[in-house]
Design a protein around this motif. Sequence first.
Motif, PDB file in Angstrom:
ATOM      1  N   THR A 116       0.824  -1.218   0.000  1.00  0.00           N
ATOM      2  CA  THR A 116       0.000   0.000   0.000  1.00  0.00           C
ATOM      3  C   THR A 116       0.855   1.265   0.000  1.00  0.00           C
ATOM      4  O   THR A 116       0.354   2.337  -0.314  1.00  0.00           O
ATOM      5  N   HIS A 117       2.133   1.121   0.312  1.00  0.00           N
ATOM      6  CA  HIS A 117       3.053   2.250   0.198  1.00  0.00           C
ATOM      7  C   HIS A 117       3.256   2.621  -1.273  1.00  0.00           C
ATOM      8  O   HIS A 117       3.473   3.783  -1.600  1.00  0.00           O
ATOM      9  N   PHE A 118       3.186   1.630  -2.164  1.00  0.00           N
ATOM     10  CA  PHE A 118       3.465   1.839  -3.586  1.00  0.00           C
ATOM     11  C   PHE A 118       2.225   1.848  -4.471  1.00  0.00           C
ATOM     12  O   PHE A 118       2.253   2.436  -5.552  1.00  0.00           O
ATOM     13  N   LEU A 119       1.172   1.186  -4.054  1.00  0.00           N
ATOM     14  CA  LEU A 119      -0.054   1.125  -4.858  1.00  0.00           C
ATOM     15  C   LEU A 119      -1.181   1.822  -4.120  1.00  0.00           C
ATOM     16  O   LEU A 119      -1.231   1.768  -2.891  1.00  0.00           O
ATOM     17  N   PRO A 120      -2.096   2.418  -4.858  1.00  0.00           N
ATOM     18  CA  PRO A 120      -3.265   2.983  -4.178  1.00  0.00           C
ATOM     19  C   PRO A 120      -4.016   1.882  -3.424  1.00  0.00           C
ATOM     20  O   PRO A 120      -4.147   0.753  -3.907  1.00  0.00           O
ATOM     21  N   ALA A 121      -4.476   2.219  -2.246  1.00  0.00           N
ATOM     22  CA  ALA A 121      -5.194   1.244  -1.416  1.00  0.00           C
ATOM     23  C   ALA A 121      -6.374   0.636  -2.170  1.00  0.00           C
ATOM     24  O   ALA A 121      -6.696  -0.535  -1.973  1.00  0.00           O
ATOM     25  N   SER A 122      -6.990   1.406  -3.042  1.00  0.00           N
ATOM     26  CA  SER A 122      -8.150   0.901  -3.776  1.00  0.00           C
ATOM     27  C   SER A 122      -7.790  -0.303  -4.644  1.00  0.00           C
ATOM     28  O   SER A 122      -8.607  -1.213  -4.811  1.00  0.00           O
ATOM     29  N   HIS A 123      -6.585  -0.357  -5.189  1.00  0.00           N
ATOM     30  CA  HIS A 123      -6.174  -1.500  -6.019  1.00  0.00           C
ATOM     31  C   HIS A 123      -6.046  -2.770  -5.177  1.00  0.00           C
ATOM     32  O   HIS A 123      -6.501  -3.830  -5.570  1.00  0.00           O
TER      33      HIS A 123
END
Length: 141
Positions: A116-123
Amino acid sequence: MSTTTKASAIDHATQVAHSWVNEVARQFDTGDREFAYGVLRAWLHVFRDRLTVEAAAHFAAQLPDLIRGVFYAGWDPSAVPIKYDAEGFAVRLAHDATLDKRDVGKASAAVTNAVTHFLPASHLDKAMGHLPPDVRALLRP
């Protein structure tokens, strides 16, 4: 395209992959990057194998190139999703990451935090929506 551009793209992909491994190491509070890579790899594989082919492909599309390669390494789309509960997830993650089963919660949370540091939480949330509630709970920090 020049050789320099190709090398730069490879260097960038490598740098991004190192960033992911370093973030897992930071989240797990270890300087052992080999260990962090092993935990990340195991988490990606156990997570991937619990998803449908479509959900796994959608999630993988969001990953950077080399991490996506790790995600897909050894994948058999004809054998998924593998139906396991939180206990099965924990057993497999412990085995694949060579962790003590008591450390699975910490490892799961560390990798989830790193992702979640690198990807949006929604993904991540969209992919996790395909998991049973007990597995989602194990993955949540």
